[in-house]
Design a protein around this motif. Structure first.
Motif, short mmCIF file in Angstrom:
data_model
loop_
_atom_site.label_atom_id
_atom_site.label_comp_id
_atom_site.label_asym_id
_atom_site.label_seq_id
_atom_site.Cartn_x
_atom_site.Cartn_y
_atom_site.Cartn_z
N ALA A 133 7.55 2.26 7.12
CA ALA A 133 6.68 1.82 6.03
C ALA A 133 6.94 2.63 4.76
O ALA A 133 6.87 2.09 3.65
CB ALA A 133 5.22 1.94 6.45
N MET A 134 7.21 3.92 4.92
CA MET A 134 7.45 4.76 3.75
C MET A 134 8.76 4.41 3.04
O MET A 134 8.99 4.87 1.91
CB MET A 134 7.45 6.23 4.15
N LEU B 15 0.82 -1.21 0.00
CA LEU B 15 0.00 0.00 0.00
C LEU B 15 0.86 1.26 0.00
O LEU B 15 0.47 2.28 -0.57
CB LEU B 15 -0.94 0.00 1.20
N HIS B 16 2.02 1.20 0.62
CA HIS B 16 2.93 2.35 0.59
C HIS B 16 3.65 2.43 -0.76
O HIS B 16 3.70 3.50 -1.36
CB HIS B 16 3.93 2.26 1.74
N GLN C 31 14.10 9.86 5.77
CA GLN C 31 14.63 9.70 7.13
C GLN C 31 13.71 8.73 7.89
O GLN C 31 12.54 8.58 7.53
CB GLN C 31 14.68 11.04 7.86
N PRO C 32 14.22 8.10 8.92
CA PRO C 32 13.39 7.14 9.66
C PRO C 32 12.26 7.77 10.45
O PRO C 32 11.32 7.09 10.84
CB PRO C 32 14.39 6.45 10.58
N ASP C 33 12.34 9.09 10.70
CA ASP C 33 11.26 9.74 11.46
C ASP C 33 11.10 11.18 10.97
O ASP C 33 11.97 11.74 10.29
CB ASP C 33 11.54 9.71 12.96
#
Length: 475
Positions: free
Chosen positions: A407-408, A385-386, A424-426
């Protein structure tokens, strides 16, 4: 103008079966000591992470006239006004039930996988012009939020609009039986909270629980464009609700768009509302808002209200904070446009936001930029879905994509090299990359699930305009 009395001590005692230490009159109800206003009745709820009894003293100090408690908390003055009950959660529900019972208001229940709050706010706006209307504040739509919202409803309310949320089976049944709506609208059914359900059909069945508290005189307003329309209609009939009103773009919808033209600020619509032709402007952009406006007018029709007046009021609607709110940010060399969609995200709302970005004109040398955070609670389909968003982004002509979250990463890997703005992770670490990459003329849309904290990116982008604003103010 003084606020009207909402509850007296005698009324609250009668509703809850509790015992009161002294007489009082309340003009509001709160379960959050930080949000208490002068004249409120504070209900000390026991939550999973904190106990409202620990904040009774603070609530009283902030102006609460009384507190609903299951024991006298330590450190409370002997003359404090307390309504002592066996269970404060139950007492809140009983206050909500009594508020519902004592009013002759027409009640609207709003649920759906996406668009609940927007629909509730649209109905609040257009019904308020036709009579005293009470609605859920913010998104207080759960087992605490709904009874609180009902408890805040004045007795002379003409229309009540209450949002009902869920992420597990059985939740909406309890809420519907408490609110007992005359009209229920399900905005749509999509893959949201999918990790708690085995199929989208199960999600539809859970949404259909909103009919549990209705009687045979009620009406179900359903999205005719959604593939689960028939399933929901059958569920409504199984609960004795035989008046089914479909809305949408489908030719089969009773409340449908005859034609519409969209632009960056909204849409002009010609609609047929069960035989009544209306022409109106909707003040929020996006194809999905054309559908939402039809749903709102279908509810108005179901209530027997003035459809033409309601349609005219839709022009005054504006996007809510975090749900499409637009900002023009001044930076050296010009401005860029920011679309704040950071409140939440799902596959269907992500597609709608990207389509809205596509409709926005860019400035000289400007680009369309999507800044995206994880969509949560999608279960096993999370990776595809991503990654699948790449097709929507390419079709929308998005030039650059920044992404944050585990997820991205699947979308990042699916993007062409020219579209990759940064990952980036966040969101906290992504914000600096986005800020560094913005230039005048850009249109930037920021979106992600609430848990991905994409509001941090919005805050960082808005801060780019702060020096210019301060300079103007000091001039």
């Amino acid at each position: 103008m003084a606020k009207a009395i909402l509850w007296t001590s005698d009324q609250a005692v009668s509703a809850t079966g509790g015992a009161c230490s002294k007489a009082w009159s309340a003009t509001g109800v709160s379960i959050d000591s930080r949000a208490v206003e002068e004249g409120d009745l504070f209900v000390a709820i026991r939550g999973p992470n904190m106990d409202g009894h620990d904040f009774v003293a603070d609530a009283l100090a902030r102006g609460a006239v009384a507190a609903v408690v299951d024991h006298v908390p330590a450190g409370i003055a002997k003359d404090a006004a307390l309504l002592v009950v066996d269970d404060t959660d139950k007492a809140l529900r009983m206050l909500g039930a009594q508020a519902r019972a004592r009013t002759s208001a027409k009640i609207v229940g709003v649920t759906g996988s996406v668009g609940k709050t927007g629909m509730k706010e649209a109905l609040l706006a257009i019904l308020s012009a036709q009579g005293a209307t009470t609605a859920t504040k913010g998104n207080l739509n759960n087992h605490w939020g709904l009874p609180l919202s009902l408890a805040r409803m004045p007795e002379d309310t003409r229309y009540g609009v209450f949002e009902m949320g869920m992420n597990h089976p059985g939740e909406l049944t309890t809420l519907s039986e408490l609110a007992r709506p005359h009209v229920a609208i399900i905005t749509t059914v999509e893959k949201v909270h999918a990790q708690f359900f085995s199929s989208v059909e199960d999600i539809a069945d859970a949404k259909a629980e909103i009919f549990a508290g209705m009687d045979s005189e009620g009406a179900a307003v359903l999205n005719r464009d959604n593939p689960h329309f028939d399933r929901l209609a059958d569920a409504a009939r199984a609960h004795g609700v035989t008046r089914i009103i479909g809305f949408g773009l489908s030719a089969d919808a009773q409340c449908r768009a005859v034609s519409f033209e969209m632009d960056a600020e909204g849409a002009d619509v010609v609609a047929d509302i069960d035989g009544q032709r209306v022409t109106y402007r909707i003040g929020i952009p996006g194809r999905h808002w054309v559908g939402n406006s039809l749903g709102a007018l279908a509810v108005v029709h179901a209530l027997g209200c003035d459809v033409a007046a309601a349609a005219a009021a839709l022009a005054k609607l504006r996007p809510l904070k975090g749900r499409g709110e637009k900002h023009s940010v001044t930076i050296p060399g010009g401005t860029f446009q920011l679309i704040d969609e950071s409140y939440n995200a799902s596959p269907v709302s992500m597609r709608a936001a990207i389509e809205t970005l596509a409709a926005c004109p860019v400035g000289n040398r400007g680009r369309r930029i999507a800044v995206l955070g994880d969509m949560l609670e999608l279960g096993r389909e999370t990776p595809e879905l991503h990654a699948g968003l790449v097709n929507v982004l390419e079709e929308a002509g998005v030039d650059v994509v920044f992404a944050a979250g585990r997820a991205m990463a699947h979308l990042r890997d699916a993007l062409t090299a020219s579209m990759r703005g940064g990952y980036q992770p966040d969101s906290k670490h992504l914000a600096s990359l986005v800020v560094a990459g913005i230039r005048p003329g850009d249109v930037v849309m920021v979106k992600g699930s609430a848990g991905s904290n994409m509001g941090q990116v919005v805050t960082a982008l808005l801060a780019l305009g702060e020096p210019a604003r301060q300079s103007r103010e000091n001039a």
